[in-house]
Scaffold this motif. Structure first.
Motif, PDB file in Angstrom:
ATOM      1  N   THR A 246     -22.570  -4.008   2.844  1.00 49.68           N
ATOM      2  CA  THR A 246     -21.890  -2.867   2.239  1.00 49.68           C
ATOM      3  C   THR A 246     -21.303  -1.958   3.306  1.00 49.68           C
ATOM      4  OG1 THR A 246     -23.418  -2.949   0.382  1.00 49.68           O
ATOM      5  CG2 THR A 246     -22.179  -0.917   0.661  1.00 49.68           C
ATOM      6  N   THR A 247     -22.046  -1.680   4.361  1.00 53.05           N
ATOM      7  CA  THR A 247     -21.567  -0.824   5.440  1.00 53.05           C
ATOM      8  C   THR A 247     -20.340  -1.431   6.099  1.00 53.05           C
ATOM      9  OG1 THR A 247     -23.824  -0.095   5.837  1.00 53.05           O
ATOM     10  CG2 THR A 247     -22.230   0.341   7.578  1.00 53.05           C
ATOM     11  N   GLY A 248     -20.311  -2.721   6.282  1.00 52.87           N
ATOM     12  CA  GLY A 248     -19.171  -3.390   6.892  1.00 52.87           C
ATOM     13  C   GLY A 248     -17.909  -3.232   6.069  1.00 52.87           C
ATOM     14  N   ALA A 249     -18.042  -3.241   4.768  1.00 53.72           N
ATOM     15  CA  ALA A 249     -16.874  -3.104   3.911  1.00 53.72           C
ATOM     16  C   ALA A 249     -16.237  -1.729   4.055  1.00 53.72           C
ATOM     17  CB  ALA A 249     -17.264  -3.349   2.453  1.00 53.72           C
ATOM     18  N   PHE A 250     -17.050  -0.704   4.198  1.00 52.24           N
ATOM     19  CA  PHE A 250     -16.507   0.643   4.324  1.00 52.24           C
ATOM     20  C   PHE A 250     -15.901   0.890   5.706  1.00 52.24           C
ATOM     21  CE2 PHE A 250     -19.431   1.476   0.768  1.00 52.24           C
ATOM     22  CZ  PHE A 250     -18.507   1.998  -0.120  1.00 52.24           C
ATOM     23  N   ALA A 251     -16.362   0.188   6.712  1.00 52.25           N
ATOM     24  CA  ALA A 251     -15.872   0.410   8.068  1.00 52.25           C
ATOM     25  C   ALA A 251     -14.504  -0.231   8.299  1.00 52.25           C
ATOM     26  CB  ALA A 251     -16.881  -0.140   9.071  1.00 52.25           C
ATOM     27  N   ALA A 252     -14.060  -1.079   7.404  1.00 53.42           N
ATOM     28  CA  ALA A 252     -12.821  -1.835   7.611  1.00 53.42           C
ATOM     29  C   ALA A 252     -11.600  -0.940   7.760  1.00 53.42           C
ATOM     30  CB  ALA A 252     -12.613  -2.819   6.469  1.00 53.42           C
ATOM     31  N   GLY A 253     -11.409   0.012   6.892  1.00 57.30           N
ATOM     32  CA  GLY A 253     -10.211   0.832   6.941  1.00 57.30           C
ATOM     33  C   GLY A 253     -10.521   2.305   6.809  1.00 57.30           C
ATOM     34  N   LYS A 254     -10.614   2.990   7.938  1.00 49.78           N
ATOM     35  CA  LYS A 254     -10.909   4.413   7.928  1.00 49.78           C
ATOM     36  C   LYS A 254      -9.668   5.175   7.473  1.00 49.78           C
ATOM     37  CE  LYS A 254     -12.604   8.091  10.903  1.00 49.78           C
ATOM     38  NZ  LYS A 254     -12.992   8.456  12.259  1.00 49.78           N
ATOM     39  N   VAL A 255      -9.847   6.069   6.533  1.00 45.03           N
ATOM     40  CA  VAL A 255      -8.730   6.861   6.008  1.00 45.03           C
ATOM     41  C   VAL A 255      -8.645   8.146   6.823  1.00 45.03           C
ATOM     42  CG1 VAL A 255      -7.795   8.019   3.977  1.00 45.03           C
ATOM     43  CG2 VAL A 255      -9.037   5.881   3.718  1.00 45.03           C
ATOM     44  N   GLU A 256      -7.600   8.246   7.636  1.00 40.84           N
ATOM     45  CA  GLU A 256      -7.396   9.389   8.515  1.00 40.84           C
ATOM     46  C   GLU A 256      -5.908   9.735   8.498  1.00 40.84           C
ATOM     47  OE1 GLU A 256      -7.438   9.781  13.250  1.00 40.84           O
ATOM     48  OE2 GLU A 256      -9.333   9.115  12.385  1.00 40.84           O
ATOM     49  N   LEU A 257      -5.595  10.978   8.243  1.00 42.68           N
ATOM     50  CA  LEU A 257      -4.196  11.382   8.098  1.00 42.68           C
ATOM     51  C   LEU A 257      -3.608  11.777   9.447  1.00 42.68           C
ATOM     52  CD1 LEU A 257      -2.165  11.546   5.834  1.00 42.68           C
ATOM     53  CD2 LEU A 257      -2.738  13.929   5.532  1.00 42.68           C
ATOM     54  N   SER A 258      -3.253  10.759  10.219  1.00 45.43           N
ATOM     55  CA  SER A 258      -2.623  10.985  11.520  1.00 45.43           C
ATOM     56  C   SER A 258      -1.123  10.736  11.387  1.00 45.43           C
ATOM     57  CB  SER A 258      -3.214  10.033  12.566  1.00 45.43           C
ATOM     58  OG  SER A 258      -2.892   8.692  12.240  1.00 45.43           O
ATOM     59  N   ASP A 259      -0.357  11.161  12.385  1.00 45.19           N
ATOM     60  CA  ASP A 259       1.090  10.922  12.374  1.00 45.19           C
ATOM     61  C   ASP A 259       1.400   9.418  12.376  1.00 45.19           C
ATOM     62  OD1 ASP A 259       1.696  13.618  12.294  1.00 45.19           O
ATOM     63  OD2 ASP A 259       1.918  13.802  14.469  1.00 45.19           O
ATOM     64  N   ALA A 260       0.603   8.654  13.114  1.00 41.04           N
ATOM     65  CA  ALA A 260       0.820   7.208  13.167  1.00 41.04           C
ATOM     66  C   ALA A 260       0.594   6.570  11.798  1.00 41.04           C
ATOM     67  CB  ALA A 260      -0.110   6.571  14.201  1.00 41.04           C
ATOM     68  N   ASN A 261      -0.445   7.009  11.091  1.00 39.00           N
ATOM     69  CA  ASN A 261      -0.716   6.468   9.760  1.00 39.00           C
ATOM     70  C   ASN A 261       0.361   6.883   8.760  1.00 39.00           C
ATOM     71  OD1 ASN A 261      -2.974   5.207  10.718  1.00 39.00           O
ATOM     72  ND2 ASN A 261      -4.423   6.651   9.844  1.00 39.00           N
ATOM     73  N   LYS A 262       0.827   8.125   8.860  1.00 36.09           N
ATOM     74  CA  LYS A 262       1.923   8.568   7.985  1.00 36.09           C
ATOM     75  C   LYS A 262       3.168   7.718   8.218  1.00 36.09           C
ATOM     76  CE  LYS A 262       0.759  13.492   7.555  1.00 36.09           C
ATOM     77  NZ  LYS A 262       1.255  14.854   7.850  1.00 36.09           N
ATOM     78  N   MET A 263       3.445   7.409   9.486  1.00 41.15           N
ATOM     79  CA  MET A 263       4.614   6.597   9.818  1.00 41.15           C
ATOM     80  C   MET A 263       4.461   5.184   9.253  1.00 41.15           C
ATOM     81  SD  MET A 263       6.363   5.800  13.552  1.00 41.15           S
ATOM     82  CE  MET A 263       6.078   7.488  14.024  1.00 41.15           C
ATOM     83  N   LYS A 264       3.263   4.619   9.381  1.00 38.46           N
ATOM     84  CA  LYS A 264       3.016   3.270   8.871  1.00 38.46           C
ATOM     85  C   LYS A 264       3.186   3.234   7.346  1.00 38.46           C
ATOM     86  CE  LYS A 264      -0.071  -0.603   9.028  1.00 38.46           C
ATOM     87  NZ  LYS A 264      -0.750  -1.411   9.990  1.00 38.46           N
ATOM     88  N   ILE A 265       2.657   4.233   6.647  1.00 34.29           N
ATOM     89  CA  ILE A 265       2.793   4.308   5.190  1.00 34.29           C
ATOM     90  C   ILE A 265       4.261   4.451   4.809  1.00 34.29           C
ATOM     91  CG2 ILE A 265       2.287   5.747   3.174  1.00 34.29           C
ATOM     92  CD1 ILE A 265      -0.446   6.361   4.571  1.00 34.29           C
ATOM     93  N   THR A 266       4.978   5.309   5.520  1.00 37.77           N
ATOM     94  CA  THR A 266       6.405   5.519   5.241  1.00 37.77           C
ATOM     95  C   THR A 266       7.188   4.220   5.434  1.00 37.77           C
ATOM     96  OG1 THR A 266       6.253   7.847   5.885  1.00 37.77           O
ATOM     97  CG2 THR A 266       8.446   6.866   5.872  1.00 37.77           C
ATOM     98  N   GLU A 267       6.930   3.510   6.523  1.00 40.22           N
ATOM     99  CA  GLU A 267       7.616   2.238   6.778  1.00 40.22           C
ATOM    100  C   GLU A 267       7.301   1.210   5.695  1.00 40.22           C
ATOM    101  OE1 GLU A 267       6.426   1.048  10.700  1.00 40.22           O
ATOM    102  OE2 GLU A 267       7.603   2.629  11.671  1.00 40.22           O
ATOM    103  N   LEU A 268       6.042   1.119   5.321  1.00 46.55           N
ATOM    104  CA  LEU A 268       5.614   0.155   4.318  1.00 46.55           C
ATOM    105  C   LEU A 268       6.275   0.427   2.962  1.00 46.55           C
ATOM    106  CD1 LEU A 268       2.687  -1.805   3.941  1.00 46.55           C
ATOM    107  CD2 LEU A 268       2.574  -0.034   2.211  1.00 46.55           C
ATOM    108  N   LEU A 269       6.258   1.695   2.536  1.00 45.10           N
ATOM    109  CA  LEU A 269       6.816   2.035   1.226  1.00 45.10           C
ATOM    110  C   LEU A 269       8.342   2.005   1.232  1.00 45.10           C
ATOM    111  CD1 LEU A 269       4.347   4.862   0.137  1.00 45.10           C
ATOM    112  CD2 LEU A 269       4.383   2.471  -0.601  1.00 45.10           C
ATOM    113  N   THR A 270       8.951   2.394   2.342  1.00 41.16           N
ATOM    114  CA  THR A 270      10.414   2.340   2.449  1.00 41.16           C
ATOM    115  C   THR A 270      10.896   0.896   2.336  1.00 41.16           C
ATOM    116  OG1 THR A 270      10.442   4.339   3.813  1.00 41.16           O
ATOM    117  CG2 THR A 270      12.391   2.941   3.898  1.00 41.16           C
ATOM    118  N   ALA A 271      10.178  -0.024   2.945  1.00 34.01           N
ATOM    119  CA  ALA A 271      10.530  -1.445   2.856  1.00 34.01           C
ATOM    120  C   ALA A 271      10.436  -1.956   1.417  1.00 34.01           C
ATOM    121  CB  ALA A 271       9.622  -2.259   3.761  1.00 34.01           C
ATOM    122  N   ASP A 272       9.631  -1.272   0.609  1.00 35.51           N
ATOM    123  CA  ASP A 272       9.463  -1.652  -0.803  1.00 35.51           C
ATOM    124  C   ASP A 272      10.423  -0.881  -1.715  1.00 35.51           C
ATOM    125  OD1 ASP A 272       8.158  -3.158  -2.837  1.00 35.51           O
ATOM    126  OD2 ASP A 272       6.924  -1.425  -3.337  1.00 35.51           O
TER     127      ASP A 272
END
Length: 82
Positions: free
Chosen positions: A16-42
């Motif tokens: 269970t602990t391993g599953a939660f460690a996979a993707g930490k949700v942190e609102l950084s500029d890099a993560n915002k850019m990645k989300i923007t690129e991903l959704l813009t491509a869609d």
């Protein structure tokens, strides 16, 4: 019997602990850019991005419709609300 129960409990906790460690949700500029690129491509036009209930929430427009797109820590779309 007790050893088996303890071993099973420790194994379940580890998995269970391993599953939660996979993707930490942190609102950084890099993560915002990645989300923007991903959704813009869609086909989304991305506005504000914030955190809500442990998920990324992106306010977007697609095909003239205002949407709220929720993504998990691995940037997978979990749900879309209009």
């Amino acid at each position: 019997m007790l050893k088996t129960l303890i071993s099973a409990t420790l194994l379940a906790a580890t998995l269970t602990t391993g599953a939660f460690a996979a993707g930490k949700v942190e609102l950084s500029d890099a993560n915002k850019m990645k989300i923007t690129e991903l959704l813009t491509a869609d086909g989304h036009v991305v506005g504000k991005i914030k955190l809500e209930d442990g998920l990324y929430e992106a306010y977007t427009k697609k095909d003239g419709q205002k949407l709220e797109v929720f993504l998990d820590g691995d940037f997978n779309i979990v749900k879309i609300e209009d």
